[in-house]
Design an enzyme around this catalytic site. Sequence first.
Site, PDB file in Angstrom:
ATOM      1  N   SER A  49       0.860  -1.226  -0.059  1.00  0.00           N
ATOM      2  CA  SER A  49      -0.060  -0.163   0.130  1.00  0.00           C
ATOM      3  C   SER A  49       0.904   1.184  -0.143  1.00  0.00           C
ATOM      4  O   SER A  49       1.944   1.334   0.333  1.00  0.00           O
ATOM      5  CB  SER A  49      -1.015  -0.018   1.273  1.00  0.00           C
ATOM      6  OG  SER A  49      -0.090   0.239   2.530  1.00  0.00           O
ATOM      7  N   ASP A  82      -1.119  -1.707  -4.116  1.00  0.00           N
ATOM      8  CA  ASP A  82      -2.378  -1.425  -3.542  1.00  0.00           C
ATOM      9  C   ASP A  82      -2.945  -0.338  -3.238  1.00  0.00           C
ATOM     10  O   ASP A  82      -2.364   0.442  -2.641  1.00  0.00           O
ATOM     11  CB  ASP A  82      -2.470  -2.283  -2.130  1.00  0.00           C
ATOM     12  CG  ASP A  82      -3.581  -2.907  -1.614  1.00  0.00           C
ATOM     13  OD1 ASP A  82      -4.637  -3.089  -2.466  1.00  0.00           O
ATOM     14  OD2 ASP A  82      -3.842  -3.210  -0.279  1.00  0.00           O
ATOM     15  N   ASP A 104      -7.350   3.266  -7.161  1.00  0.00           N
ATOM     16  CA  ASP A 104      -8.578   3.147  -6.696  1.00  0.00           C
ATOM     17  C   ASP A 104      -9.324   4.632  -6.894  1.00  0.00           C
ATOM     18  O   ASP A 104      -9.124   5.407  -6.000  1.00  0.00           O
ATOM     19  CB  ASP A 104      -8.259   2.795  -5.197  1.00  0.00           C
ATOM     20  CG  ASP A 104      -9.792   2.805  -4.580  1.00  0.00           C
ATOM     21  OD1 ASP A 104     -11.060   3.049  -5.375  1.00  0.00           O
ATOM     22  OD2 ASP A 104      -9.892   2.578  -3.244  1.00  0.00           O
ATOM     23  N   GLU A 141     -11.295   0.194  -9.510  1.00  0.00           N
ATOM     24  CA  GLU A 141     -12.420  -0.318  -8.390  1.00  0.00           C
ATOM     25  C   GLU A 141     -13.696   0.467  -9.020  1.00  0.00           C
ATOM     26  O   GLU A 141     -13.572   1.667  -9.259  1.00  0.00           O
ATOM     27  CB  GLU A 141     -12.142   0.253  -7.140  1.00  0.00           C
ATOM     28  CG  GLU A 141     -13.053  -0.240  -5.983  1.00  0.00           C
ATOM     29  CD  GLU A 141     -12.580  -0.172  -4.428  1.00  0.00           C
ATOM     30  OE1 GLU A 141     -11.342  -0.605  -4.445  1.00  0.00           O
ATOM     31  OE2 GLU A 141     -13.240   0.120  -3.471  1.00  0.00           O
ATOM     32  N   HIS A 188     -11.726  -3.327   5.068  1.00  0.00           N
ATOM     33  CA  HIS A 188     -10.463  -3.361   5.469  1.00  0.00           C
ATOM     34  C   HIS A 188     -10.416  -3.657   6.885  1.00  0.00           C
ATOM     35  O   HIS A 188     -11.217  -3.163   7.678  1.00  0.00           O
ATOM     36  CB  HIS A 188      -9.320  -2.506   5.113  1.00  0.00           C
ATOM     37  CG  HIS A 188      -9.136  -2.464   3.682  1.00  0.00           C
ATOM     38  ND1 HIS A 188      -9.184  -1.130   2.909  1.00  0.00           N
ATOM     39  CD2 HIS A 188      -9.003  -3.210   2.696  1.00  0.00           C
ATOM     40  CE1 HIS A 188      -8.707  -1.223   1.695  1.00  0.00           C
ATOM     41  NE2 HIS A 188      -8.702  -2.529   1.404  1.00  0.00           N
ATOM     42  N   GLY A 189      -9.522  -4.467   7.484  1.00  0.00           N
ATOM     43  CA  GLY A 189      -9.212  -4.372   9.083  1.00  0.00           C
ATOM     44  C   GLY A 189      -9.965  -5.602   9.624  1.00  0.00           C
ATOM     45  O   GLY A 189     -10.615  -6.552   9.008  1.00  0.00           O
ATOM     46  N   SER A 224     -10.619  -9.497   2.404  1.00  0.00           N
ATOM     47  CA  SER A 224     -10.997 -10.697   2.554  1.00  0.00           C
ATOM     48  C   SER A 224     -10.360 -11.691   3.185  1.00  0.00           C
ATOM     49  O   SER A 224     -10.195 -12.965   3.440  1.00  0.00           O
ATOM     50  CB  SER A 224     -10.746 -11.526   1.064  1.00  0.00           C
ATOM     51  OG  SER A 224     -11.561 -10.907   0.150  1.00  0.00           O
ATOM     52  N   SER A 225      -9.837 -10.902   4.421  1.00  0.00           N
ATOM     53  CA  SER A 225      -9.524 -11.826   5.762  1.00  0.00           C
ATOM     54  C   SER A 225     -10.668 -12.486   6.293  1.00  0.00           C
ATOM     55  O   SER A 225     -11.605 -11.986   6.410  1.00  0.00           O
ATOM     56  CB  SER A 225      -8.712 -10.804   6.820  1.00  0.00           C
ATOM     57  OG  SER A 225      -7.427 -10.682   6.130  1.00  0.00           O
ATOM     58  N   THR A 268      -4.990  -8.569   7.085  1.00  0.00           N
ATOM     59  CA  THR A 268      -5.319  -8.724   8.397  1.00  0.00           C
ATOM     60  C   THR A 268      -5.006  -9.871   9.048  1.00  0.00           C
ATOM     61  O   THR A 268      -4.476  -9.996  10.054  1.00  0.00           O
ATOM     62  CB  THR A 268      -6.950  -8.181   8.769  1.00  0.00           C
ATOM     63  OG1 THR A 268      -7.055  -6.950   8.070  1.00  0.00           O
ATOM     64  CG2 THR A 268      -7.078  -8.201  10.166  1.00  0.00           C
TER      65      THR A 268
HETATM   66  P1  13P Z   1      -8.046  -7.374   5.018  1.00  0.00           P
HETATM   67  O1  13P Z   1      -8.107  -6.216   5.964  1.00  0.00           O
HETATM   68  O2  13P Z   1      -9.241  -7.981   5.165  1.00  0.00           O
HETATM   69  O3  13P Z   1      -6.753  -8.159   5.169  1.00  0.00           O
HETATM   70  O4  13P Z   1      -7.988  -6.863   3.641  1.00  0.00           O
HETATM   71  C1  13P Z   1      -6.879  -6.416   2.942  1.00  0.00           C
HETATM   72  C2  13P Z   1      -7.010  -5.653   1.386  1.00  0.00           C
HETATM   73  O5  13P Z   1      -8.199  -5.703   1.109  1.00  0.00           O
HETATM   74  C3  13P Z   1      -6.112  -4.904   1.193  1.00  0.00           C
HETATM   75  O6  13P Z   1      -6.435  -4.255   0.053  1.00  0.00           O
END
Ligand code: 13P
Length: 337
Positions: A49, A82, A104, A141, A188-189, A224-225, A268
């Site tokens: 990122s 990212d 994005d 996106e 996220h997170g 997607s965590s 995450t």
């Molecule tokens: P998580 O926080 O669910 O791992 O997502 C990470 C993400 O989408 C990074 O772009």
Amino acid sequence: MLVAMRQLLDEAAKGGYGVGAFNVNNMEQIQAIMEAARETCSPVIVQASRGARSYAQDRYLYHLMLAAAELYPDLPTVLHQDHGNSYETCKSAIDMGFTSVMMDGSLMPDGKTPSTFEYNVDVTQKVVAAAHAKGVTVEGEIGVLGGIEDGHGAGGTGLEHVTDPEQAAKFVELTGVDALAIAIGTSHGAYKFSHKPDGAVLKMDRLIEIHNRLPKVHLVMHGSSSVPKELQDIINQYGGKLRPTWGVPVEEIQLGIRNGVRKVNVDTDNRLAMTGAIRKVLFETPEKFDPRDYLKPAREAMKQVVAQRMTQFGQAGHAADYQPIPLAVVAARYAAQ
Ligand code: 13P
């Protein structure tokens, strides 16, 4: 070899599997991903990122990735930006040697104010032109992620800006992006959902609709965590204070992969794994002070999560399926289109 992400995703589409895109900030995280990929024989997407680039400094990050490519010559490896927030961010990544960038444009450059469709198309078109000239892949996106916990998101539950399939189709046609991130209620997170997500909060039906409308487009699932309870428990057992929370169950991601998802963003879960391992060492052996004593278990814990996801997403065993195409050849193909 560092390769364009487009090649990995095209191959993933042929093979019907997904590829995890794992975030990094330092050497141990890159090592964890590369070792997991070697163990499972997987193609690799490493992503950084803007925050990671400023934390690690671009040159350190880039040379660590060159080291990874040199040490694992048989694993096709992507270095991806990212959530690029502007043309300038993406251009600097392209100039440095990233093989893929995300623009994005669903958010303004502040990373939290939703933009207009016209702004998004305009800025993404500019990034596509600069990237494709170098053979670099572009992820765009459409729709906006929820939450702001970990940068990039419009706040809220994520249901306010779920992707509209018709708008997605128009966006892909106007911009020529290689991959499309969509919003289906994730963020996220660690704090995504307050209970195990059902169709009311995690819109897999919308994802399937988008795939049916755009069957050839590589879809990307952000946020997607899975935030597994076991990883939360380790942190809390050793003095951490995480509130109960739910992520995206792996079986929902697998449903996505059966419906056009080719890139799955995970950060995450790896953060949780590393932090849990570090807490455990420091809690159980408070006399230790050599960073290797806790960074080694942290790296191992992340490797295990990454290897597990690579297997669950189906990319395991696919590293040797194809020959990497040099970026100059990819660029010539874009130019001929
Ligand atoms: P998580 O926080 O669910 O791992 O997502 C990470 C993400 O989408 C990074 O772009």
